[in-house]
Scaffold this motif. Structure first.
Motif, PDB file in Angstrom:
ATOM      1  N   CYS A   1       0.983  -1.270  -0.031  1.00 50.45           N
ATOM      2  CA  CYS A   1       0.016   0.090   0.014  1.00 50.45           C
ATOM      3  C   CYS A   1       1.006   1.169   0.043  1.00 50.45           C
ATOM      4  CB  CYS A   1      -0.918   0.137   1.322  1.00 50.45           C
ATOM      5  SG  CYS A   1      -1.832  -1.342   1.222  1.00 50.45           S
ATOM      6  N   GLY A   2       0.291   2.460  -0.456  1.00 47.88           N
ATOM      7  CA  GLY A   2       1.072   3.850  -0.545  1.00 47.88           C
ATOM      8  C   GLY A   2       2.444   3.677  -0.930  1.00 47.88           C
ATOM      9  N   SER A   3       3.201   4.387  -0.125  1.00 45.60           N
ATOM     10  CA  SER A   3       4.778   4.415  -0.658  1.00 45.60           C
ATOM     11  C   SER A   3       5.438   2.893  -0.774  1.00 45.60           C
ATOM     12  CB  SER A   3       5.482   5.103   0.546  1.00 45.60           C
ATOM     13  OG  SER A   3       4.964   6.560   0.359  1.00 45.60           O
ATOM     14  N   SER A   4       5.153   2.104   0.330  1.00 41.29           N
ATOM     15  CA  SER A   4       5.416   0.881  -0.259  1.00 41.29           C
ATOM     16  C   SER A   4       5.126   0.226  -1.623  1.00 41.29           C
ATOM     17  CB  SER A   4       4.864  -0.293   0.926  1.00 41.29           C
ATOM     18  OG  SER A   4       5.704   0.509   2.402  1.00 41.29           O
TER      19      SER A   4
ATOM     20  N   ILE B   1       5.130  -5.761   0.891  1.00 39.96           N
ATOM     21  CA  ILE B   1       6.326  -4.558   1.559  1.00 39.96           C
ATOM     22  C   ILE B   1       5.573  -3.800   2.301  1.00 39.96           C
ATOM     23  CG2 ILE B   1       8.053  -2.932   0.860  1.00 39.96           C
ATOM     24  CD1 ILE B   1       7.924  -3.698  -2.142  1.00 39.96           C
ATOM     25  N   SER B   2       5.927  -3.754   3.614  1.00 38.22           N
ATOM     26  CA  SER B   2       5.443  -2.793   4.751  1.00 38.22           C
ATOM     27  C   SER B   2       6.349  -2.317   5.779  1.00 38.22           C
ATOM     28  CB  SER B   2       4.352  -3.612   5.285  1.00 38.22           C
ATOM     29  OG  SER B   2       3.696  -3.019   6.441  1.00 38.22           O
ATOM     30  N   GLN B   3       6.208  -1.110   6.186  1.00 37.47           N
ATOM     31  CA  GLN B   3       7.118  -0.461   6.977  1.00 37.47           C
ATOM     32  C   GLN B   3       6.851  -1.012   8.241  1.00 37.47           C
ATOM     33  OE1 GLN B   3       8.656   1.562   9.981  1.00 37.47           O
ATOM     34  NE2 GLN B   3       6.531   2.145   9.342  1.00 37.47           N
TER      35      GLN B   3
ATOM     36  N   GLY C   1       4.564  -3.177   9.078  1.00 40.77           N
ATOM     37  CA  GLY C   1       4.312  -4.616   9.082  1.00 40.77           C
ATOM     38  C   GLY C   1       2.961  -5.207   9.743  1.00 40.77           C
TER      39      GLY C   1
ATOM     40  N   THR D   1      -2.350  -4.950   3.645  1.00 45.80           N
ATOM     41  CA  THR D   1      -1.256  -5.840   3.168  1.00 45.80           C
ATOM     42  C   THR D   1      -1.336  -7.352   3.877  1.00 45.80           C
ATOM     43  OG1 THR D   1      -0.113  -3.761   2.845  1.00 45.80           O
ATOM     44  CG2 THR D   1       1.285  -5.759   2.864  1.00 45.80           C
TER      45      THR D   1
ATOM     46  N   VAL E   1       4.682  10.197   9.934  1.00 45.10           N
ATOM     47  CA  VAL E   1       3.804   9.766   8.852  1.00 45.10           C
ATOM     48  C   VAL E   1       4.216   9.513   7.503  1.00 45.10           C
ATOM     49  CG1 VAL E   1       1.443   9.913   8.008  1.00 45.10           C
ATOM     50  CG2 VAL E   1       1.628  10.066  10.447  1.00 45.10           C
ATOM     51  N   ALA E   2       4.733  10.566   7.071  1.00 48.28           N
ATOM     52  CA  ALA E   2       5.157  10.285   5.624  1.00 48.28           C
ATOM     53  C   ALA E   2       6.559   9.701   5.687  1.00 48.28           C
ATOM     54  CB  ALA E   2       5.447  11.903   5.113  1.00 48.28           C
ATOM     55  N   THR E   3       6.683   8.683   5.066  1.00 49.90           N
ATOM     56  CA  THR E   3       7.723   7.726   4.973  1.00 49.90           C
ATOM     57  C   THR E   3       8.795   8.200   4.171  1.00 49.90           C
ATOM     58  OG1 THR E   3       8.410   5.385   4.661  1.00 49.90           O
ATOM     59  CG2 THR E   3       6.706   6.144   3.107  1.00 49.90           C
TER      60      THR E   3
ATOM     61  N   GLN F   1      13.515   0.068   1.876  1.00 52.24           N
ATOM     62  CA  GLN F   1      12.713  -0.856   1.162  1.00 52.24           C
ATOM     63  C   GLN F   1      13.254  -1.359  -0.364  1.00 52.24           C
ATOM     64  OE1 GLN F   1       8.854   0.835   1.481  1.00 52.24           O
ATOM     65  NE2 GLN F   1       8.409  -0.287   3.214  1.00 52.24           N
TER      66      GLN F   1
ATOM     67  N   LEU G   1       2.961  11.899  -4.047  1.00 45.59           N
ATOM     68  CA  LEU G   1       2.346  11.326  -2.759  1.00 45.59           C
ATOM     69  C   LEU G   1       2.809  12.059  -1.503  1.00 45.59           C
ATOM     70  CD1 LEU G   1       0.109   9.430  -1.135  1.00 45.59           C
ATOM     71  CD2 LEU G   1       2.043   7.830  -1.321  1.00 45.59           C
TER      72      LEU G   1
ATOM     73  N   GLU H   1       0.233  14.427   0.791  1.00 48.82           N
ATOM     74  CA  GLU H   1       0.195  13.817   1.986  1.00 48.82           C
ATOM     75  C   GLU H   1       0.595  14.804   3.246  1.00 48.82           C
ATOM     76  OE1 GLU H   1       3.299  10.374   2.751  1.00 48.82           O
ATOM     77  OE2 GLU H   1       1.532  10.291   3.766  1.00 48.82           O
TER      78      GLU H   1
ATOM     79  N   VAL I   1      -1.733   1.924   9.399  1.00 46.07           N
ATOM     80  CA  VAL I   1      -3.340   1.715   8.900  1.00 46.07           C
ATOM     81  C   VAL I   1      -3.674   0.337   9.295  1.00 46.07           C
ATOM     82  CG1 VAL I   1      -5.178   2.200   7.290  1.00 46.07           C
ATOM     83  CG2 VAL I   1      -2.976   3.319   7.403  1.00 46.07           C
TER      84      VAL I   1
END
Ligand code: M6R
Length: 610
Positions: A301-304, A347-349, A351, A356, A399-401, A408, A485, A489, A607
Motif C-alpha cells: 500500500c501507499g509508498s511501499s 512490502i510494509s514499513q 508490518g 497488506t 507519517v510520511a515515510t 525497502q 504522494l 500527504e 493503517v
C-alpha cells in the motif's frame, strides 16, 4: 491508528502513560484518554477530543491521577465522530471495568442489539463500547474469565487493554489482528501498540500472537493462548535506543529521517553485499523454487506500493519475467491467480497494514510462498510471512515515510540481483557492477543532502501552487508517483503523477500558464523522449521544475525554469537518489505552508483498519 499503552508498577502510572502516548502520537489520532486504578479512589478516567496536550493539561501531566496501574489510548475515529464521549477508555455501566481498544469489532451491532435487549444502555457511537458492556454482562468476579468469553464472542480485529476495579493489581491485554507488545521492567511491566512507547523503560519485550491474552502484574506477565493454556513467551531485546525515536535537535521527525537515509541505506544494504555477490542469509527460498518462478507478485500500500512499482521495472529487467505489482486492497479481492509455484512479495514499513496483511493471508491460503520486506521487528506481517527480509531502518516516526522507502528499495534491488544470479539472467559482471555502485549510494545521498538550501529555495517559489503535476517515463514515472504522494500527504496540495507519454491522452488539457510540472528526466535511455514531453507542457505555459542527473544538467537546464541535479549512478539505482530531493521538496513546501508535517491531517502511520 489507535495507540494503546498499559502500565503496572510502583510509580505513579499516569505520567508514564502520557509519556508512552506521546511517543505513539505519530500513529495519528483525534482524541485521547486515560484510566487509572487506585486502591482507595478506585477507577479514575479522563478523556478528551483533540491533542494529547489537552488531556495532559487536564491532569497536570498526570500528577492529579493517583494509582500505579493504568491504560492510556489515542483514538483514530472509525465508528463515531471524534468527541470526548467516543474517546477511549470506555467504561461499563457498572463503572467497574474500563476498556481501550485498537481495531474494529465487526459484529458490534449484533452484540449491541443483544445487550440492549437485556436492558443495557449505550453512551457512545463506538464499536468498542460493546466490549466494555459485554465484559460487564459476563463478569462474575473474574475479569480474566470474562475477557476470555468476550474475545470468543467478538469478531474482527482487536488489541485490548482492560482494567477492573475489583482487580486493583492487574491489567489484562488481548490481541487479534492488532499489534500489542509486552515490555518486562524491573518491578513494573508494560503493554503497548509498539515498542516506541515503552523503550524508555525497558528493552526486553515479547510480541503477542493472535488469540493470546496476557495478565500483567508488578511481578510479571502471564500469557495464555486462546485455549486458555499458559504460554511461555520468547523475549527479545530491542536493538535501538530511545534517542532513535526522538527528534534529536531536528524540528521534525520527517526531516531527521530524510537525513538518516544514507546511514539507513548502509545498514540495510551493506551487510548483504559480499564482494560481487548478494547474501540474503535470512531468505529461506530454495534455489530450485526461485528458478521455477515464471512470474512474481509485489503487493503493498501507499509508498511501499511505489517501491513495488520501481521494483517491477527493475526486476523485469533483471529477471526477464513478468512482475505484477498490485495494491494490497485490490489484490485481496481480485481472486488472484497464484498457486504454490508463485512468490508473493509483500512490502510494509509497519508490518501491520491491514490490507497488506490480508493480501498476505490470501496469498498463503492459495498456496503461494510469501516473502515480506518489513521494517518493524516482530510485526504481524513479519511473523506470518514464510520468509522475512528486514530493512533495519530503525524507528520511523513521521507519517510520511522516507528512510523506510529508501531501505525497502535497497532490499528489493538486492533481492532482484540475488534472483538474477540464481536464475542466470544477468552476468556476474553486471551484478558486480551494480553492487559496486550501490556502495556509493549513501555518499551520493549525502551529497544531495548537503544542498538542501537549493530545494528550500525552490519550495519558497512554488509553495502556493494549488495543483502540481509530476511527469516521467519508466523509473522516472515510478519516482513521480512517490514524489506526488509525499507532496500531497503533507502539504495538502493537489498533485498527480503521470507517465509522461500519457499526457497527450487527456491530462495535458489541465496544463495552463503557470501550472507547475515537476519533470523527472534522470533515466538516460529515455531522456530525449522525456524532453519532448517537457517541451509539450512548456509550450502550453507550464512552469517546469526539472530533475535530472549531472551528465544531463546542461541539456535539461535549457528546458527548465528551475533545476534539481542528482549525481550519476547506474540507471537501476537512480530512484534511490532521485527520491531524496522529492522528499525534501515536499517537506519544505509543507513547511512554508505551515502544515503539521509529522502528523498530517486524517492520516495515520500504521493503517490497521481496512
Ligand atoms: O507500513 P506500510 O508500509 O504498510 O504503510 C503503507 C502506507 O500506509 C504508507 O506507505 C503511506 O502511504 C505513507 N504515509 C506514505 O508516506
Amino acid at each position: 491508528m489507535c495507540g494503546i499503552v498499559g502500565f503496572v508498577g510502583e510509580e505513579q502510572a499516569a505520567p508514564v502513560l502520557l509519556d508512552g502516548l506521546a511517543r505513539l502520537e505519530y500513529r495519528g489520532y483525534d482524541s485521547a484518554g486515560l484510566a487509572v486504578l487506585d486502591r482507595e479512589k478506585g477507577l479514575q478516567m479522563v478523556k478528551s477530543k483533540g491533542r494529547l496536550k489537552v488531556l495532559s493539561d487536564m491532569v497536570d501531566g498526570g500528577k492529579t491521577l493517583s494509582g500505579t496501574l493504568g491504560v492510556g489510548h489515542t483514538r483514530w475515529a472509525t465508528h463515531g465522530e471524534p468527541s470526548d464521549t467516543n474517546a477511549h477508555p470506555h467504561l461499563s455501566n457498572s463503572g467497574r471495568i474500563a476498556v481501550v481498544h485498537n481495531g474494529i469489532i465487526e459484529n458490534y451491532m449484533e452484540i449491541k442489539e443483544f445487550l440492549q435487549g437485556q436492558g443495557v444502555t449505550f453512551h457512545s457511537d463506538t464499536d468498542t463500547e460493546v466490549v466494555a458492556q459485554l465484559l460487564d454482562y459476563y463478569y462474575q468476579g473474574d475479569i480474566v474469565e470474562a475477557t476470555f468469553k468476550v474475545i470468543h464472542r467478538i469478531e474482527g480485529s482487536y488489541a485490548l487493554g482492560i482494567l477492573c476495579a475489583d482487580a486493583p493489581d492487574q491489567l489484562v491485554a488481548a490481541r487479534k489482528d492488532g499489534p500489542l507488545v509486552l515490555g518486562y521492567g524491573d518491578g513494573c511491566n508494560f503493554t503497548a501498540s509498539d515498542v516506541t512507547a515503552l523503550i524508555k523503560y525497558t528493552k526486553t519485550v515479547s510480541y503477542m500472537e493472535d488469540g493470546e491474552l496476557a495478565i500483567l502484574t508488578r511481578e510479571g506477565i502471564q500469557v495464555y493462548n486462546d485455549l486458555n493454556q499458559p504460554v511461555e513467551k520468547e523475549r527479545s531485546t530491542v536493538d535501538w535506543d530511545i534517542s532513535d525515536a526522538e527528534k534529536g535537535g531536528y524540528e521534525h521527525f520527517m526531516f531527521k529521517e530524510i537525513m538518516e537515509q544514507p546511514e539507513a541505506y548502509r545498514k540495510a544494504a551493506f551487510p548483504r553485499i559480499r564482494g560481487d555477490r548478494v547474501e540474503l542469509e535470512d531468505l529461506n527460498l530454495e534455489d530450485d523454487f526461485i528458478r521455477q518462478l515464471d512470474r512474481l507478485y509485489i503487493v503493498a500500500c501507499g509508498s511501499s506500493y511505489h517501491v513495488g512499482v520501481v521494483g517491477k521495472y527493475l526486476l523485469e529487467r533483471m529477471l526477464r519475467r513478468p512482475v505484477e505489482v498490485l495494491l494490497a486492497s485490490e489484490f485481496r479481492y481480485a481472486d488472484p491467480i497464484v498457486d504454490e509455484k508463485s512468490l508473493v512479495v509483500v512490502i510494509s514499513q509497519s508490518g501491520e497494514t491491514l490490507d497488506t496483511m490480508a493480501a498476505l493471508r490470501e496469498a498463503r491460503q492459495l498456496g503461494a510462498r510469501t516473502l515480506a520486506i518489513v521494517n518493524v521487528m516482530g510485526s504481524s506481517i513479519a511473523k506470518e510471512a514464510d520468509s522475512v527480509l528486514y530493512t533495519w531502518a530503525g524507528p520511523e516516526i513521521a507519517v510520511a515515510t522516507t528512510k523506510a522507502y529508501s531501505t525497502q528499495l535497497a532490499v528489493l534491488t538486492l533481492l532482484g540481483l540475488h534472483f538474477a544470479r540464481v536464475m542466470d539472467t544477468m552476468s556476474q559482471r553486471e551484478i558486480g557492477e551494480i553492487l559496486e555502485q550501490m556502495r556509493l549510494i549513501p555518499a551520493k545521498m549525502e551529497e544531495i543532502l548537503s544542498h538542501t538550501e537549493e530545494i528550500q529555495y525552490f519550495a519558497s517559489q512554488y509553495f502556493n501552487h494549488e495543483s502540481i503535476f509530476f511527469i516521467g517515463r519508466n523509473l522516472d514515472y515510478a519516482m513521480g508517483l512517490e514524489g506526488s504522494l509525499k507532496l500531497k500527504e503533507i502539504s495538502y496540495i493537489h498533485s498527480e503523477a503521470y507517465a509522461a507519454g500519457e499526457l497527450k491522452h487527456g491530462t495535458i488539457s489541465l496544463i495552463e500558464p503557470g501550472t507547475l510540472v515537476v519533470a523527472l528526466a534522470t533515466y538516460a535511455p529515455l531522456f530525449d523522449k522525456a524532453i519532448s514531453n517537457v517541451v509539450e507542457v512548456k509550450s502550453r505555459g507550464a512552469t517546469v521544475l526539472g530533475v535530472t542527473t549531472e551528465s544531463k544538467r546542461e541539456e535539461m537546464a535549457k528546458h527548465s525554469d528551475s533545476l534539481i541535479v542528482i549525481p550519476d549512478t547506474h540507471p537501476m539505482l537512480l530512484p534511490s537518489l532521485a527520491v531524496v530531493p522529492l522528499q525534501l521538496f515536499a517537506y519544505y513546501v509543507a513547511l512554508q505552508r505551515g502544515c503539521d508535517i509529522d502528523k498530517p491531517r486524517n492520516l495515520a502511520k500504521s493503517v490497521t483498519v481496512e
